[in-house]
Design an enzyme around this catalytic site. Structure first.
Site, PDB file in Angstrom:
ATOM      1  N   ASP A  57       0.729  -1.184   0.004  1.00  0.00           N
ATOM      2  CA  ASP A  57      -0.075   0.066   0.055  1.00  0.00           C
ATOM      3  C   ASP A  57       0.984   1.354   0.204  1.00  0.00           C
ATOM      4  OD1 ASP A  57      -2.374  -1.646   0.116  1.00  0.00           O
ATOM      5  OD2 ASP A  57      -2.229  -1.571   2.481  1.00  0.00           O
TER       6      ASP A  57
HETATM    7  N1  URA Z   1      -1.242  -5.959   3.742  1.00  0.00           N
HETATM    8  C1  URA Z   1      -1.746  -4.569   3.849  1.00  0.00           C
HETATM    9  O1  URA Z   1      -2.876  -4.211   4.337  1.00  0.00           O
HETATM   10  N2  URA Z   1      -1.106  -3.754   3.135  1.00  0.00           N
HETATM   11  C2  URA Z   1       0.148  -3.913   2.366  1.00  0.00           C
HETATM   12  O2  URA Z   1       0.420  -3.021   1.999  1.00  0.00           O
HETATM   13  C3  URA Z   1       0.664  -5.123   2.527  1.00  0.00           C
HETATM   14  C4  URA Z   1       0.049  -6.036   3.092  1.00  0.00           C
END
Ligand code: URA
Length: 244
Positions: free
Chosen positions: A104
């Site tokens: 993310d």
């Molecule tokens: N899980 C998440 O919620 N975000 C990420 O960036 C990676 C795994």
């Protein structure tokens, strides 16, 4: 051995856009070994053929592999209109690099960047059960009930997300009761959208910081600061293939 279309090879090497390099080829500006070529779709072998643009020798290894410590604020994509992408952090002329999987925008940590689609596919395929380990700070006090719930596999949402596979949740250090924060490590073998955030949401808690620290056989090096990257070593690459 991977063969490349000549025009793609030149474009990936940063010589110009696909249209521009087709034009150079047509004009006789490109030599493959000793021969001036005029076919854009000619197949070349980057490991044995020598390509010249005028007098300039183009050296583009077939594949490149980088380990990046992704900083927050960057998007794990090749293009984005709203924020800088992780590729903008990599100083490479080649145009075919991509991140293997997604973190993310606000997540930090280990991200593999390559142009090798076969390795990426193997690492991302659910069949290969590649471990991803995250360090996270959680709002709320994580306890044995949560650890058991993660072990069993959580219902994490709607549509395609459904049930998460069993995951190993560990306390990294004692929770801070005064701040209502827990420090954890969690190992998953999937990469569903917002997976870790949704897993904690499912047990009524919130991820306030997330960093990926392992991906398959790769570990985030301590000296690789957010925004830093380096090429994978031969050993790291070998063990990644063996792992996947
Ligand atoms: N899980 C998440 O919620 N975000 C990420 O960036 C990676 C795994």
């Amino acid at each position: 051995m991977s063969l490349y279309r000549l025009d793609k090879y030149l474009a990936d090497a940063g010589i110009g856009t696909r249209k521009e390099v087709k034009h150079y080829i047509k004009k006789g500006g490109i030599r493959v070994n000793d021969t001036i070529v005029c076919k854009s779709d000619l197949k070349i072998n980057p490991e044995t053929d020598i390509i010249y643009y005028g007098n300039q020798k183009i050296c583009l290894p077939a594949f490149e592999y980088y380990i990046l410590n992704k900083p927050a604020g960057y998007v794990s994509a090749t293009k984005d209109n709203t924020a800088p992408t992780v590729l903008s952090l990599i100083d490479s002329r080649r145009k075919d690099l991509f991140p293997v999987g997604r973190l993310d925008k606000d997540t930090e940590g280990l991200l593999l960047i390559t142009n090798n689609g076969e390795l990426a596919h193997r690492l991302l395929s659910p069949k290969h059960h590649v471990n991803k380990i995250y360090y996270a700070i959680i709002e709320g006090i994580v306890d044995e009930t949560d650890i058991t719930a993660f072990q069993k596999g959580l219902e994490i949402g709607d549509e395609d997300l459904k049930t998460a596979l069993p995951a190993e949740l560990k306390l990294y250090q004692k929770p801070d009761f005064s701040k209502n924060l827990s420090y954890i490590e969690v190992t998953v073998q999937e990469g569903k959208f917002h997976q870790i955030k949704r897993m904690f949401q499912a047990v009524g808690k919130k991820v306030v910081y997330l960093r990926r620290i392992h991906f398959g056989s790769l570990s985030l090096p301590d000296d690789l600061l957010p925004g830093d990257y380096r090429k994978l070593t031969d050993e790291e690459l070998k063990s990644l293939w063996e792992y996947s």
